[in-house]
Design an enzyme around this catalytic site. Structure first.
Site, PDB file in Angstrom:
ATOM      1  N   ILE A 190      -0.095   4.335  -8.860  1.00  0.00           N
ATOM      2  CA  ILE A 190      -0.365   4.122  -7.434  1.00  0.00           C
ATOM      3  C   ILE A 190       0.956   4.112  -6.674  1.00  0.00           C
ATOM      4  CG2 ILE A 190      -1.371   2.580  -5.712  1.00  0.00           C
ATOM      5  CD1 ILE A 190      -3.202   1.484  -7.884  1.00  0.00           C
ATOM      6  N   ASN A 228       1.149  -5.206  -2.220  1.00  0.00           N
ATOM      7  CA  ASN A 228       1.196  -6.627  -2.583  1.00  0.00           C
ATOM      8  C   ASN A 228       2.058  -7.429  -1.614  1.00  0.00           C
ATOM      9  OD1 ASN A 228      -0.517  -6.726  -4.827  1.00  0.00           O
ATOM     10  ND2 ASN A 228       1.103  -6.116  -6.235  1.00  0.00           N
ATOM     11  N   GLU A 283      -0.097  -1.087 -12.113  1.00  0.00           N
ATOM     12  CA  GLU A 283      -0.704  -0.102 -11.211  1.00  0.00           C
ATOM     13  C   GLU A 283      -0.770   1.276 -11.862  1.00  0.00           C
ATOM     14  OE1 GLU A 283       3.720  -0.143  -9.928  1.00  0.00           O
ATOM     15  OE2 GLU A 283       2.269  -1.485 -10.867  1.00  0.00           O
TER      16      GLU A 283
END
Length: 222
Positions: free
Chosen positions: A72, A79, A114
């Site tokens: 990602i 975040n 991720e």
């Protein structure tokens, strides 16, 4: 039992202690141990086991198999900007999109924070780019609702490599080659797919050693 119920395995067949109940319990625990708790996809351990099985199949059959590694893009920004709850929503959305796009025989997995992977058995080289691009665009076009009034989108970078045919390679070598393409996708701007131009027809020194069961002779002419 509470853990099984939370993971959707609470309804076991048969009376507690019966053969059917015990078998259901074993099956549920096996499935739970192979799944990533957040995404619901195969976890790293299940992915590596499947990768070894696919390497063995390709070595015996010579059929093509494609490994895609997905990351990602700028996930840390998600975040940092929205918090880990939204980060978890993004991971779940990407996982759902992967599951929707693959064939029943394919294995999507979450292999890191991720980072995701997909093993695609019997994937012809002519279709590899189309498959990878379909995954990328479906994720790019996914709208992730993070609140009743707010949504966001994310993109992924994808690298891919084929398993060497007729060669008993290793999982680490296959992952390394796919990772090299992933790094290339990131360095070229992210939100793109980079695949090896053609299935590998040559093998590394380590793979030669695996193939012939001994050390590779050194080139004495050097």
């Amino acid at each position: 039992m509470q853990l099984l119920q939370q993971s959707g395995h609470g309804d076991l067949c048969g009376a507690p202690g019966s053969v059917a109940w015990l078998q259901g319990l074993i099956d549920a625990l096996c499935d739970l141990s192979s799944r990533d708790a957040l995404s619901g996809l195969a976890n790293r351990r299940a992915f590596e086991a499947a990768l070894l099985r696919e390497i063995d199949r390709v070595a015996r059959s010579g059929e093509p198999a494609l490994l895609l590694i997905l990351d990602i893009d700028h996930f840390k920004r998600v975040n940092d900007s929205y918090g880990h709850r939204v980060g978890d929503l993004v991971i779940t959305a990407v996982a759902e999109t992967l599951q929707e796009c693959v064939r029943p025989m394919d294995l999507p997995a979450r292999i890191g924070g991720e980072e995701f992977a997909v093993i695609l058995p019997n994937c012809a080289p002519a279709f590899a780019s189309t498959v990878a691009e379909r995954l990328r665009t479906r994720i790019e076009n996914r709208i992730i609702e993070i609140s009743p009034s707010q949504a966001l989108g994310v993109t992924v970078s994808i690298g891919g490599a084929f398993a060497p045919q007729w060669v008993r390679s290793t999982a680490s070598l296959w992952i390394e080659r796919a990772d090299l393409q992933l790094y290339r996708a990131k360095s070229e701007g992210r939100n793109r797919t980079c695949l090896e131009p053609t299935p590998v027809s040559t093998v590394s020194a380590e793979e030669k050693g695996l193939l012939f069961g001994g050390a590779v002779p050194e080139d004495n002419d050097a």
